[in-house]
Scaffold this motif. Structure first.
Motif, mmCIF file in Angstrom:
data_model
loop_
_atom_site.group_PDB
_atom_site.id
_atom_site.type_symbol
_atom_site.label_atom_id
_atom_site.label_comp_id
_atom_site.label_asym_id
_atom_site.label_seq_id
_atom_site.Cartn_x
_atom_site.Cartn_y
_atom_site.Cartn_z
ATOM 1 N N ALA A 124 0.847 -1.194 0.000
ATOM 2 C CA ALA A 124 0.000 0.000 0.000
ATOM 3 C C ALA A 124 0.883 1.245 0.000
ATOM 4 C CB ALA A 124 -0.909 -0.012 1.232
ATOM 5 N N ALA A 125 0.245 2.416 -0.071
ATOM 6 C CA ALA A 125 0.989 3.675 -0.160
ATOM 7 C C ALA A 125 1.842 3.950 1.066
ATOM 8 C CB ALA A 125 0.014 4.837 -0.386
ATOM 9 N N ASP A 126 1.506 3.344 2.202
ATOM 10 C CA ASP A 126 2.311 3.526 3.415
ATOM 11 C C ASP A 126 3.339 2.418 3.588
ATOM 12 O OD1 ASP A 126 0.679 1.409 4.023
ATOM 13 O OD2 ASP A 126 -0.113 2.242 5.883
ATOM 14 N N TRP A 127 3.592 1.663 2.524
ATOM 15 C CA TRP A 127 4.547 0.546 2.504
ATOM 16 C C TRP A 127 4.151 -0.580 3.446
ATOM 17 C CZ3 TRP A 127 7.554 -0.746 -1.295
ATOM 18 C CH2 TRP A 127 8.011 0.245 -2.174
ATOM 19 N N THR A 128 2.840 -0.772 3.613
ATOM 20 C CA THR A 128 2.330 -1.974 4.279
ATOM 21 C C THR A 128 2.172 -3.069 3.237
ATOM 22 O OG1 THR A 128 1.195 -0.787 6.052
ATOM 23 C CG2 THR A 128 0.377 -2.979 5.511
ATOM 24 N N LEU A 129 2.714 -4.242 3.519
ATOM 25 C CA LEU A 129 2.602 -5.379 2.607
ATOM 26 C C LEU A 129 1.197 -5.960 2.703
ATOM 27 C CD1 LEU A 129 4.099 -7.359 0.672
ATOM 28 C CD2 LEU A 129 4.669 -8.719 2.709
ATOM 29 N N ARG A 151 3.618 -5.707 9.282
ATOM 30 C CA ARG A 151 3.988 -6.041 7.902
ATOM 31 C C ARG A 151 4.198 -4.760 7.106
ATOM 32 N NH1 ARG A 151 -0.880 -10.480 7.222
ATOM 33 N NH2 ARG A 151 -0.268 -11.772 9.017
ATOM 34 N N ASN A 152 5.160 -3.996 7.545
ATOM 35 C CA ASN A 152 5.375 -2.660 6.986
ATOM 36 C C ASN A 152 6.867 -2.442 6.790
ATOM 37 O OD1 ASN A 152 5.997 0.396 7.529
ATOM 38 N ND2 ASN A 152 3.902 0.333 6.758
ATOM 39 N N LEU A 153 7.249 -2.016 5.590
ATOM 40 C CA LEU A 153 8.659 -1.868 5.273
ATOM 41 C C LEU A 153 9.314 -0.772 6.108
ATOM 42 C CD1 LEU A 153 11.073 -2.669 3.584
ATOM 43 C CD2 LEU A 153 10.209 -1.211 1.736
ATOM 44 N N ALA A 154 8.603 0.324 6.373
ATOM 45 C CA ALA A 154 9.175 1.384 7.191
ATOM 46 C C ALA A 154 9.422 0.900 8.622
ATOM 47 C CB ALA A 154 8.254 2.606 7.201
ATOM 48 N N ARG A 199 -4.140 5.846 10.729
ATOM 49 C CA ARG A 199 -3.111 4.801 10.820
ATOM 50 C C ARG A 199 -1.779 5.301 10.289
ATOM 51 N NH1 ARG A 199 -3.730 -0.595 7.321
ATOM 52 N NH2 ARG A 199 -3.105 0.900 5.733
ATOM 53 N N LEU A 200 -1.813 6.027 9.183
ATOM 54 C CA LEU A 200 -0.590 6.585 8.619
ATOM 55 C C LEU A 200 0.010 7.616 9.565
ATOM 56 C CD1 LEU A 200 1.441 7.013 6.331
ATOM 57 C CD2 LEU A 200 -0.229 8.543 5.239
ATOM 58 N N ASP A 201 -0.835 8.464 10.129
ATOM 59 C CA ASP A 201 -0.352 9.470 11.079
ATOM 60 C C ASP A 201 0.322 8.814 12.277
ATOM 61 O OD1 ASP A 201 -0.371 12.330 12.181
ATOM 62 O OD2 ASP A 201 -1.470 11.252 13.746
ATOM 63 N N ARG A 202 -0.273 7.734 12.782
ATOM 64 C CA ARG A 202 0.301 7.026 13.932
ATOM 65 C C ARG A 202 1.643 6.391 13.563
ATOM 66 N NH1 ARG A 202 -3.864 4.608 15.025
ATOM 67 N NH2 ARG A 202 -3.542 2.627 13.939
ATOM 68 N N LEU A 203 1.731 5.817 12.374
ATOM 69 C CA LEU A 203 2.982 5.220 11.927
ATOM 70 C C LEU A 203 4.106 6.255 11.890
ATOM 71 C CD1 LEU A 203 4.672 2.941 10.525
ATOM 72 C CD2 LEU A 203 3.745 3.799 8.346
ATOM 73 N N VAL A 204 3.828 7.399 11.278
ATOM 74 C CA VAL A 204 4.858 8.435 11.144
ATOM 75 C C VAL A 204 5.261 8.978 12.511
ATOM 76 C CG1 VAL A 204 5.310 10.756 10.266
ATOM 77 C CG2 VAL A 204 4.227 9.036 8.783
ATOM 78 N N ARG A 205 4.276 9.242 13.389
ATOM 79 C CA ARG A 205 4.609 9.774 14.715
ATOM 80 C C ARG A 205 5.470 8.789 15.508
ATOM 81 N NH1 ARG A 205 0.907 9.815 17.943
ATOM 82 N NH2 ARG A 205 -0.960 9.232 16.735
ATOM 83 N N GLU A 206 5.109 7.504 15.457
ATOM 84 C CA GLU A 206 5.883 6.507 16.197
ATOM 85 C C GLU A 206 7.321 6.421 15.690
ATOM 86 O OE1 GLU A 206 3.849 2.809 15.982
ATOM 87 O OE2 GLU A 206 2.138 3.466 17.210
ATOM 88 N N LEU A 207 7.502 6.468 14.369
ATOM 89 C CA LEU A 207 8.842 6.347 13.823
ATOM 90 C C LEU A 207 9.653 7.625 14.039
ATOM 91 C CD1 LEU A 207 8.177 4.358 10.518
ATOM 92 C CD2 LEU A 207 8.966 3.502 12.733
ATOM 93 N N ARG A 208 9.015 8.775 13.968
ATOM 94 C CA ARG A 208 9.747 10.027 14.229
ATOM 95 C C ARG A 208 10.210 10.095 15.677
ATOM 96 N NH1 ARG A 208 7.133 15.406 11.748
ATOM 97 N NH2 ARG A 208 9.228 16.135 12.328
ATOM 98 N N GLU A 209 9.378 9.581 16.586
ATOM 99 C CA GLU A 209 9.735 9.608 18.006
ATOM 100 C C GLU A 209 10.702 8.490 18.393
ATOM 101 O OE1 GLU A 209 5.979 9.344 19.939
ATOM 102 O OE2 GLU A 209 5.316 11.346 19.288
ATOM 103 N N GLY A 210 10.648 7.363 17.661
ATOM 104 C CA GLY A 210 11.438 6.209 18.071
ATOM 105 C C GLY A 210 12.712 5.976 17.296
ATOM 106 N N SER A 211 12.906 6.694 16.186
ATOM 107 C CA SER A 211 14.080 6.445 15.345
ATOM 108 C C SER A 211 14.732 7.767 14.956
ATOM 109 C CB SER A 211 13.676 5.684 14.077
ATOM 110 O OG SER A 211 14.725 5.678 13.126
#
Length: 287
Positions: A124-129, A151-154, A199-211
């Motif tokens: 998908a557009a958010d790199w979910t397989l 199941r997400n490439l990011a 869901r996309l917003d949560r993914l980005v926030r988690e990765l910005r805060e955790g990586s």
């Protein structure tokens, strides 16, 4: 509620009976009593247990989740209208417009199923397989062992959950940093197209805060176009295998079809042939 479960069960049975095993990527042999998919085949495609499929078809399973219904809709190759009908029969609202879509059109699935000698994953557009074939699992590891959200490439590149530890080591000829930057650039573009997707917003926030690496690419990165890449996959059965990786865009569906290929007659093509036979299972060491 019982009538709703009955309607869901009837749709599931009817659409399973309708789908040709060949269109789903299965080899058709003699001895099949019905033209459609078997329960175990549907369970395999949807990543759920055969017992759960049976309980759903008998109306004994209550409240299937949106993730399960979405997986069944993809496995059954439903049209968008049929997918929405399946969601409603389960007592769920269909996915809203303006959110990242995970629906794989039937024609795309039929095309991918017929290319069984090529490892294929659909993202998908958010790199979910959201779809993969057997050779993809044999090459890279079975995604069905992961929770759906992982199941997400990011998440595999930047997260600290199950996705990060899963799968085979993959090295990009372009360099891992350039590859990682292109994935972050894709997510930035997806956010601009789907500003209301929670869901996309949560993914980005988690990765910005955790990586720190993700946060750095998010702030400093620019648009990075995907081009053909060469990837080296470290496989426990065949060793390093070097393959061309192409990302094909599915117009109108905002999906990415990722393929791995090797030149005919090459040593790496031979390794892919071996994986096709073994399913990627490492042979036991001799005693």
């Amino acid at each position: 509620m019982a009538s709703s479960r009955s309607a869901f069960a009837a749709l599931l049975r009817a659409w399973r009976d309708r789908l040709s095993p060949a269109d789903a990527g299965f080899t058709v042999t003699g001895g099949r009593r019905a033209p459609g998919l078997r329960r175990e085949e549907l369970a395999q495609l949807a990543g759920i247990s055969v017992d759960y499929v049976l309980r759903l078809e008998q109306g004994r399973a209550k409240n299937p989740s949106a993730q399960v219904v979405g997986a069944l809709a993809r496995a059954l190759q439903l049209s968008r209208a049929e997918r929405d009908q399946l969601y409603r029969s389960a007592g769920l609202l269909p996915p809203r417009d303006g959110t990242v879509g995970t629906h794989v059109p039937p024609g795309v699935q039929r095309l991918a199923a017929r290319l069984g000698d090529v490892p294929i994953g659909v993202f998908a557009a958010d790199w979910t397989l959201v779809w993969w074939n057997a050779l993809w699992s044999a090459l890279l590891g079975d995604p069905s062992v992961l929770p759906t959200a992982e199941r997400n490439l990011a998440r595999a590149l930047f997260g600290n959950g199950a996705a990060h530890a899963w799968g085979r080591p993959v090295r990009s000829e372009r360099g891992q940093d350039a590859f990682a930057a292109s994935i972050v650039a894709d997510l930035k573009e997806a956010v601009s197209r789907y500003p209301e997707d929670a869901r996309l917003d949560r993914l980005v926030r988690e990765l910005r805060e955790g990586s720190d690496a993700f946060a750095h690419h998010w702030v400093t990165g620019t648009a990075a176009q995907h081009t053909t890449d060469r990837k080296t996959i470290g496989h426990p059965e065949v060793g390093d295998i070097v393959l061309d990786c192409d990302v094909l865009i599915v117009p109108g569906a905002d999906l990415r079809m990722v393929t791995y290929t090797a030149a005919a007659g090459s040593a790496d093509a031979g390794k892919l042939d071996l994986l096709r036979v073994t399913g990627g299972r490492t042979a036991p060491a001799p005693s």
